[in-house]
Design a protein around this motif. Structure first.
Motif, short mmCIF file in Angstrom:
data_model
loop_
_atom_site.label_atom_id
_atom_site.label_comp_id
_atom_site.label_asym_id
_atom_site.label_seq_id
_atom_site.Cartn_x
_atom_site.Cartn_y
_atom_site.Cartn_z
N THR A 119 4.70 4.61 -7.29
CA THR A 119 4.64 4.18 -8.63
C THR A 119 5.89 3.69 -9.06
O THR A 119 6.88 4.45 -8.95
CB THR A 119 4.01 5.07 -9.61
N ASN A 120 6.23 2.27 -9.44
CA ASN A 120 7.54 1.86 -10.30
C ASN A 120 7.07 1.50 -11.45
O ASN A 120 6.41 0.68 -11.80
CB ASN A 120 8.16 0.63 -9.32
N ARG A 121 7.80 2.06 -12.51
CA ARG A 121 7.78 1.89 -13.85
C ARG A 121 9.09 1.27 -14.55
O ARG A 121 10.04 2.08 -14.37
CB ARG A 121 7.35 3.01 -14.60
N ASN A 122 9.09 0.24 -15.22
CA ASN A 122 10.34 -0.33 -15.88
C ASN A 122 10.19 -0.33 -17.23
O ASN A 122 9.05 -1.07 -17.66
CB ASN A 122 10.62 -1.79 -15.27
N PRO B 288 5.79 -3.54 -4.41
CA PRO B 288 5.19 -2.53 -3.72
C PRO B 288 4.54 -2.88 -2.81
O PRO B 288 4.09 -4.10 -2.88
CB PRO B 288 4.40 -1.77 -4.86
N GLY B 289 4.29 -2.04 -1.69
CA GLY B 289 3.46 -2.52 -0.54
C GLY B 289 2.80 -1.44 0.30
O GLY B 289 3.40 -0.40 0.22
N LEU B 290 1.52 -1.77 1.02
CA LEU B 290 1.13 -0.86 1.86
C LEU B 290 0.79 -1.49 3.17
O LEU B 290 0.76 -2.52 3.32
CB LEU B 290 -0.26 -0.39 1.15
N GLU B 291 1.29 -0.55 4.27
CA GLU B 291 0.79 -1.01 5.80
C GLU B 291 0.06 0.02 6.41
O GLU B 291 0.63 1.21 6.82
CB GLU B 291 2.14 -1.31 6.41
N ILE B 292 -1.31 -0.11 6.40
CA ILE B 292 -2.12 1.20 6.64
C ILE B 292 -2.93 0.91 8.05
O ILE B 292 -3.38 -0.12 8.10
CB ILE B 292 -3.12 1.58 5.70
N ASP B 293 -2.75 1.68 9.24
CA ASP B 293 -3.25 1.67 10.49
C ASP B 293 -4.27 2.76 10.71
O ASP B 293 -4.68 3.01 11.81
CB ASP B 293 -2.26 1.60 11.43
N ALA B 294 -4.43 3.56 9.59
CA ALA B 294 -5.33 4.50 9.61
C ALA B 294 -6.65 4.19 8.60
O ALA B 294 -6.54 3.56 7.95
CB ALA B 294 -4.97 5.92 9.31
N ASN B 295 -8.05 4.77 9.17
CA ASN B 295 -9.04 4.60 8.43
C ASN B 295 -9.47 5.57 7.44
O ASN B 295 -10.83 5.24 6.57
CB ASN B 295 -10.16 4.12 9.17
N ASP B 296 -8.94 6.62 7.48
CA ASP B 296 -9.43 7.73 6.48
C ASP B 296 -8.24 8.26 5.74
O ASP B 296 -7.68 9.18 6.00
CB ASP B 296 -9.87 8.72 7.23
N VAL B 297 -7.99 7.52 4.66
CA VAL B 297 -6.76 7.73 3.99
C VAL B 297 -7.11 7.55 2.44
O VAL B 297 -7.83 6.83 2.23
CB VAL B 297 -5.37 6.77 4.29
N LYS B 298 -6.03 7.94 1.67
CA LYS B 298 -6.09 7.73 0.14
C LYS B 298 -4.82 7.14 -0.29
O LYS B 298 -3.73 8.10 -0.34
CB LYS B 298 -6.63 9.03 -0.74
N CYS B 299 -4.44 5.94 -0.29
CA CYS B 299 -3.18 5.39 -0.78
C CYS B 299 -3.50 4.51 -2.11
O CYS B 299 -4.32 3.55 -2.12
CB CYS B 299 -2.74 4.85 0.48
N SER B 300 -2.38 4.40 -2.87
CA SER B 300 -2.29 3.65 -4.14
C SER B 300 -0.74 3.48 -4.12
O SER B 300 0.05 4.03 -4.09
CB SER B 300 -2.74 4.31 -5.08
N HIS B 301 -0.65 2.05 -4.50
CA HIS B 301 0.72 1.66 -5.22
C HIS B 301 0.60 0.82 -6.33
O HIS B 301 -0.60 0.21 -6.63
CB HIS B 301 1.26 1.00 -4.18
N GLY B 302 1.59 0.65 -7.11
CA GLY B 302 1.62 0.07 -8.40
C GLY B 302 2.68 -0.16 -9.06
O GLY B 302 3.87 0.68 -8.63
N ALA B 303 2.79 -1.37 -9.95
CA ALA B 303 4.42 -1.47 -10.50
C ALA B 303 3.95 -1.87 -12.03
O ALA B 303 2.92 -2.57 -12.31
CB ALA B 303 5.23 -2.36 -9.87
#
Length: 458
Positions: free
Chosen positions: A359-362, A375-390
């Motif tokens: 998380t990035n807050r300005n 922000p970014g995601l690069e996911i090579d697994a199928n059982d994950v919980k990932c989140s990103h935001g700005a």
């Protein structure tokens, strides 16, 4: 050294490198008592620095950053004069009343070395300046020093760091040793034109526990300088490392900070950065989650005003299953200040059941401030919980009106709102006195701003 311009280049020109090479040769000549492996590593690093290209517009890792003006031509890459006010700087190095160990460095010279207690020494704890560690603890240094490569864009500056490194702090905590009081390192920039290379290396064996605080400070407001710092953390199985960095160089300083950590199985690593100073400041933070069951927290806050630029690049690499990472970066911008946040969560194929947040807050306090978020995601697994935001927002009018209606001046109202905005991070600093010092550093920045405004009106 010539300016790092907007133009693309494949490497530094020989003319640009020549004066720095001369300074490096003098630097090596002064290392008459250093072991040969140390000198060899430095020579190899300098050649890497000379060959690597300067940052340019073709590099994604420097996207949005101002390249023009990143100059090192006025920096003295050489031994500096003795420090006449060492005693006063040691006296000002007072963020902690009680500590397990303290080093005070000024322009990379040791001003004060407060060693560990005999009890900790008997347990095998090592707390040593690099000048001592490269001989007395050579095996540890060979195994861990600069073993986490810079990979977020500042590889050239990491090589420069290793080439010119004068001093630093080594902390080694053996298996099962838990230390309640914190270790603290002060890095003072003193002389105009100086180049300093702070380095803190933290190694914890299995089930160890430690807190470390680092403060990067300027002795005066007018001495323009260059700082290129590195912090590396190696957390063993089940160990806990808490690291806090307070960066308050003056606003004429060009600063780089390269941070990385490796989290072993079931370990807990928390890093907090408070960034207030520097005209231009670039921080790179790589959390390497290599052990299952580990947790890595990466927290940062920054206050930028005038024409400051704070450039933040992060990477959370998950290569083990059942692990957690949590990143929160908050920035408050005033006047024509600008920030850049570029972060990536990378999950390898075997890192199933990863739990990762970014998380990035300005918070913009003027119409001319600029916040860039990638922000970014690069996911090579199928059982994950990932989140990103700005998020980027200005202070709500009703918040200001509420305080104005109660007689609070607008500038003070903005200050109070910023304090509330940052408290989520400040309250997670483990040492209460360090947290209070962080608050005072932020408060001093606002007081300085108000004083300038008052002078302009009079």
């Amino acid at each position: 050294m010539s300016s790092l311009t907007e133009e693309t280049s494949t490497s530094e020109s020989s003319d640009a490198v020549a004066p720095i090479r001369e300074a490096f040769n003098r630097h090596v000549e002064d290392l008459d008592t250093a072991p040969s492996w140390w000198k060899t590593a430095k020579a190899e690093s300098f050649e890497t620095f000379a060959k690597l290209p300067a940052p340019n517009r073709s590099m994604e890792s420097w996207r949005f950053a101002k390249l023009k003006g990143l100059e090192l031509s006025d920096i003295q890459f050489a031994a500096l004069p003795s420090i006449s006010d060492a005693a006063s700087l040691v006296e000002k190095s007072n963020f902690l009343d009680n500590y397990a160990g303290r080093f005070v460095f000024g322009d990379d010279q040791t001003l004060q070395a407060d060693r560990i207690s005999p009890e900790l020494a008997e347990k095998g704890v090592i707390w040593a300046p690099f000048r001592e560690a490269i001989t007395k603890h050579a095996d540890i240094m060979k195994d861990y020093f600069m073993k986490q490569e810079a990979d977020l864009g500042s590889e050239k500056f990491a090589a420069l760091h290793q080439a010119f490194l004068e001093n630093g702090a080594l902390l080694y905590v053996p298996k099962g040793v838990e230390i309640e009081e914190a270790f603290i390192v002060y890095n003072w920039s003193i002389n105009a034109g100086s180049a300093i290379f702070p380095h803190t290396l933290i190694i914890t064996e299995d089930f160890a526990k430690v807190k470390v605080v680092e403060a990067n400070l300027s002795a005066s407001e007018d001495a323009a300088a260059f700082s290129c710092g590195v912090n590396h953390i190696f957390a063993g199985v089940g160990s806990t490392v808490d690291y806090t960095l307070l960066q308050n160089f003056n606003e004429k300083t060009l600063g780089f900070q390269i941070n990385s950590n490796i989290a072993g199985r079931d370990s807990n690593v928390k890093t907090i950065s408070v960034n207030v100073g520097c005209q231009r400041y670039r921080s790179e933070t790589h959390g390497q989650i290599k052990g299952p069951g580990s947790k890595v927290e990466m927290l940062s806050l920054a206050v930028a005003d005038n024409e400051q630029e704070i450039d933040q690049r992060t990477l959370q690499t998950h290569s083990a299953a059942n692990a957690v990472s949590d990143l929160l970066f908050k920035n408050a911008l005033i006047d024509d200040a600008r920030t850049i946040f570029s972060g990536l969560i990378k999950v390898d194929p075997g890192a199933q059941q990863t739990d990762a947040y970014q998380t990035n807050r300005n918070l913009l306090l003027s119409n001319t401030a600029e916040a860039n978020s990638l922000p970014g995601l690069e996911i090579d697994a199928n059982d994950v919980k990932c989140s990103h935001g700005a998020t980027t927002s200005q202070i709500e009018d009703d918040e200001i009106f509420y305080m104005l209606a109660r007689g609070i001046p607008r500038a003070k109202a903005q200050e109070l709102i910023v304090y509330g905005f940052f408290e989520e991070i400040l309250e997670r600093i483990e040492c209460p006195t360090v947290a209070e010092n962080a608050r005072q550093i932020i408060q001093a920045k606002f007081k300085k701003r108000l004083a300038k405004q008052s002078q302009a009106k009079s």
